[in-house]
Scaffold this motif. Structure first.
Motif, PDB file in Angstrom:
ATOM      1  N   HIS B 102       0.889  -1.195  -0.110  1.00 56.35           N
ATOM      2  CA  HIS B 102       0.053  -0.046   0.006  1.00 56.35           C
ATOM      3  C   HIS B 102       0.926   1.207   0.213  1.00 56.35           C
ATOM      4  N   ARG B 103       2.062   1.048   0.427  1.00 48.75           N
ATOM      5  CA  ARG B 103       2.917   2.341   0.669  1.00 48.75           C
ATOM      6  C   ARG B 103       3.482   2.718  -0.683  1.00 48.75           C
ATOM      7  N   ARG B 313      -9.287   5.255   5.047  1.00 45.66           N
ATOM      8  CA  ARG B 313      -9.003   6.657   5.125  1.00 45.66           C
ATOM      9  C   ARG B 313      -8.038   7.219   6.182  1.00 45.66           C
ATOM     10  N   ARG B 314      -8.261   6.234   7.250  1.00 42.35           N
ATOM     11  CA  ARG B 314      -7.620   6.911   8.464  1.00 42.35           C
ATOM     12  C   ARG B 314      -6.588   5.802   8.652  1.00 42.35           C
ATOM     13  N   THR B 316      -2.984   4.239   9.040  1.00 41.60           N
ATOM     14  CA  THR B 316      -1.640   4.729   8.981  1.00 41.60           C
ATOM     15  C   THR B 316      -0.729   3.952   9.276  1.00 41.60           C
TER      16      THR B 316
END
Lengths: 301, 316
Positions: B102-103, B313-314, B316
Motif C-alpha cells: 500500500h505504501r 482513509r484513517r 496509518t
C-alpha cells in the motif's frame, strides 16, 4: 530560498507512546537531507507523516505549501520509497513500469528503463526473483520515474552492500542534481551520507535534536584534545559555546564542542569533526541539541 | 487503476472461470440425464400435490431416490460464496497492508479512495457475475427435482439458486474487504470472514421463516382420502391438534375413516375431530423471499464497504 517541506509541531502517537513529538522543521528546495537517528527514533514515522501515509495526532505538514490529504496535485510531486522497498512480487519489472505509467500523470518510462539498464536489472523478471538490493534499485527507479520535486527515501541503502551503497548514493545524487530535486533520506548508516547529503536532521527519542546544513554544522563544531581536566573549566574557554561530548582516557581528555568563535587556548589541540563523529556525539548525549533560532531546549547543554 | 486491478486479479479470475467450467461439466450432463429420466418415468404429465399411492407419486419417489446423492451433495454449493469471499475478498486489502505494498501504490498519482473504489468495484462485479452464472446453472439443473416435488423453496435448497447466491457472494467479498481493513493480515482477515459469513447466514436463516406471515392448512386425521406430499411450497411444520386446539405432537397422521380405524394401531388414541395443521409459505412467495434475503445481504455488504473506506482513509 523557497521551502519544499515544512512541519509544525508535528506529532504522532501509537497508543500512549509518542513515536514523534513536537517536530518542527523545514527543508529548503534543492537540499539533499539526511534523516538520522537510532532505531525507533521516529524516522519512519516522520517520513510517513510527510508522505501522507500516516495522519498526525498533533501539528501539520505542508509540502510545497500545500496540505497533503487526498491531494493528487501534491501526490504527483512526491516520490516515496518505503522501508524494505515493497513491490508486487508477482509483477515483472515491466509490469511495475506499466503500473506507474497508468497511475501517474507525469511519468518518465525512459528514465526508469535507463536506470534499470545501468544496474543490469532485467525487465521481464518477476520482482519476487530479484535480490533485496535489486528490489531497492527497482523501487528507486519507480520513484524517480515520477520526476518528483520531493523524493522521500526510507532506509534506501539498508539492504545494499557497501560498494552498491556508494554507487546507489552516487547515482541518486547525480540524477537529483540535474533536476534540482529535494531529497529526504533516512539512514542509520551515517558514514555513507557525508558525501551525499548537505542537510542534516537528527532525531532522538521522538524529538528533533539537530537541524541544519552539514557544512554549517561541521564548521561550528570542533574536537578539542588536551590534558585531562574537568568539563566545568572548559565552559569558560573563549569560543566554546557548549560541550556535546567528553571522553577521558588516561591523562587525556577529548571533547566535542560547539563553538561560537575561534578557539585560541593553547591548552587544546583543535581538530575538525567528521559527520559520523558529529552525529554519534549528539546521539550519545540526548540532552544536547542544536536547532536554528530559539529552540525549546535552548542551544546549550 | 483498471489495468492495475486486472493485473492483480487476472490469475484469480482464471481460477474462478476454471471452477465454473468444472461445475458446468458436472451439472450439465447430470441435468440432461435427469430431464431424460423425467420423460422415461412418465413424470412429464404429473402436476401438483397428489394422493398417496398415485402412480405419479410412485414415479416421483423412484426419481427422488435415483438422484438423491447429487441432491445431498448440492449442499456443498452453499459454501461457494464463502470461498469467493475468502480468496477474492479477504486478500484484496489485507495482502497489500501485510506486504506493505500500500505504501507503493498509495504514493502513485491516485488517491486511496479511487484505488479502493476501482479495485472493490471490479472484483465485486466479477464475483457477482460468477455467482450469477453458477446460480443460473443450478436453477436450471434443479428443474427436474422441482417437477417431482423437491421444492426450490426448502430450507437448504433456497440458498443455492435464484438471486440469493449473488447476494451472499457480494456480501462475502465485502466482508473480506472490510476484514482486511480491520486486521491488516491475510490469514486473520480470512478467519474473520469465515466467522462473519457463517454468523450472518445462520442469523438470517433463523429469521427467514418470519419474512412473511406463514399460511396454515388443516385437514382431518380421519378421512377417505388424504393430500399427498406437499410440493413447491416451503413447509415449516406439521403438527397434530385435538378438536379443542390441544397440541398432540409433531408429524403427519393419516387414518382411514373412523369406522375402520380400530384396525389401524397408529390411529388408536385419536378422536374424530383431531386434525393435522401444516404451516407453510406458498410457492408464490418464493421470489418475494429471494428478494428480501438478497436485499438484506446487499445492504450489509454496502455497510461493510463503507466501513472499509472509512477505515482505510484513517489507516496509518
Amino acid at each position: 530560498m523557497s521551502i519544499a517541506l515544512e512541519t509544525t509541531g508535528l506529532g504522532k502517537r501509537y497508543g500512549r507512546q509518542w513515536a514523534l513529538g513536537d517536530c518542527t522543521l523545514s527543508l529548503p528546495v534543492g537540499r539533499v537531507a539526511a534523516l538520522v537517528g537510532p532505531n525507533g527514533a521516529g524516522k519512519t514515522t516522520l517520513l510517513h507523516l510527510i508522505a501522507g501515509l500516516a495522519q498526525p495526532d498533533a501539528g501539520h505538514v505542508r509540502v510545497f505549501d500545500q496540505a497533503l490529504v487526498n491531494n493528487t496535485e501534491v501526490l504527483a510531486r512526491v516520490g516515496f520509497v518505503a522501508q524494505d522497498s515493497p513491490l508486487y512480487l508477482d509483477f515483472t519489472v515491466a509490469d511495475l513500469l506499466t503500473m506507474g505509467a497508468r497511475l501517474n500523470r507525469r511519468w518518465d518510462t525512459d528514465l526508469a528503463r535507463a536506470r534499470l539498464a545501468r544496474v543490469d536489472i532485467p525487465l521481464d523478471k518477476p520482482t519476487g526473483k530479484l535480490s533485496g538490493g535489486q528490489r531497492a534499485q527497482v523501487a528507486l527507479a519507480l520513484a524517480m520515474a515520477k520526476r518528483p520535486d520531493l523524493l522521500l527515501l526510507d532506509e534506501p541503502v539498508a539492504s545494499l552492500d557497501p560498494l552498491a551503497r556508494r554507487e546507489f548514493l552516487q547515482a541518486l545524487m547525480g540524477s537529483v542534481a540535474e533536476d534540482g530535486t529535494t531529497v529526504l533520506l533516512s539512514s542509520h548508516i551515517v558514514g555513507d551520507l557525508e558525501r551525499a547529503c548537505d542537510y542534516l536532521i537528527v532525531l532522538h527519542t521522538a524529538r528533533v535534536q539537530v537541524l541544519g546544513g552539514v557544512d554549517e554544522l561541521l564548521a561550528s563544531h570542533k574536537i578539542l584534545v588536551g590534558l585531562r581536566r574537568e568539563t566545568a573549566d572548559v565552559a569558560g574557554t573563549a569560543g566554546v559555546a557548549a560541550v556535546v561530548k567528553q571522553s577521558h582516557a588516561g591523562k587525556q581528555t577529548t571533547l566535542l564542542v560547539r563553538t561560537d568563535g575561534p578557539i585560541h587556548d593553547p591548552a587544546w589541540t583543535v581538530e575538525d569533526v567528521s559527520l559520523e563523529d558529529f552525529v554519534l556525539a549528539y546521539l550519545a548525549n540526548s540532552d544536547a541539541g542544536t536547532l536554528p533560532g530559539p529552540s525549546r531546549r535552548g542551544a546549550s547543554t | 487503476m483498471i489495468w492495475m486491478t486486472w493485473r492483480q486479479h487476472r490469475a484469480q479470475a482464471l481460477y474462478f472461470l476454471v471452477a465454473l467450467a468444472v461445475l458446468a461439466a458436472v451439472l450439465v450432463p447430470l441435468g440432461l440425464s435427469m430431464f431424460r429420466a423425467l420423460t422415461d418415468l412418465g413424470l412429464s404429465n404429473c402436476h401438483g400435490t397428489l394422493p398417496v399411492g398415485d402412480p405419479c407419486d410412485v414415479a416421483r419417489n423412484t426419481f427422488a431416490e435415483r438422484f438423491a446423492l447429487p441432491h445431498q451433495l448440492s449442499i456443498l454449493l452453499a459454501f461457494v460464496p464463502l470461498l469467493v469471499g475468502l480468496f477474492a475478498g479477504a486478500p484484496l486489502v489485507a495482502r497489500e497492508l501485510e506486504h506493505g505494498t500500500h505504501r507503493l501504490v498509495w504514493m502513485q498519482g491516485v488517491t486511496r479512495r479511487r484505488w479502493l473504489l476501482v479495485k472493490v468495484g471490479l472484483v465485486l462485479a466479477g464475483a457477482a457475475a460468477f455467482a450469477a452464472a453458477l446460480s443460473a446453472l443450478v436453477y436450471w439443473w434443479w428443474t427436474p427435482y422441482e417437477r417431482v416435488g423437491t421444492s426450490r423453496f426448502g430450507e437448504l435448497e433456497f440458498d443455492l439458486q435464484g438471486l440469493v447466491p449473488v447476494g451472499y457472494t457480494i456480501f462475502a467479498v465485502a466482508l473480506g474487504v472490510a476484514a482486511g481493513a480491520l486486521v491488516p493480515k491475510v490469514l486473520p482477515a480470512m478467519a474473520v470472514t469465515v466467522a462473519g459469513f457463517i454468523g450472518a447466514r445462520v442469523a438470517v436463516m433463523v429469521a427467514r421463516p418470519h419474512f412473511q406471515p406463514a399460511e396454515e392448512a388443516r385437514f382431518p386425521l380421519f378421512a377417505e382420502s388424504h393430500p399427498g406430499r406437499f410440493v413447491d411450497m416451503w413447509q415449516l411444520s406439521t403438527r397434530v391438534y385435538s378438536a379443542d386446539g390441544q397440541d398432540l405432537g409433531s408429524g403427519l397422521i393419516t387414518c382411514p375413516p373412523a369406522a375402520e380405524a380400530e384396525l389401524d394401531r397408529g390411529c388408536a388414541g385419536y378422536q374424530p375431530g383431531d386434525y393435522n395443521l401444516t404451516r407453510f409459505h406458498p410457492a408464490s412467495d418464493y421470489w418475494t423471499f429471494q428478494l428480501i434475503e438478497t436485499g438484506i445481504f446487499l445492504a450489509a455488504a454496502a455497510l461493510l464497504i463503507v466501513f472499509a473506506f472509512r477505515r482505510l482513509r484513517r489507516f496509518t
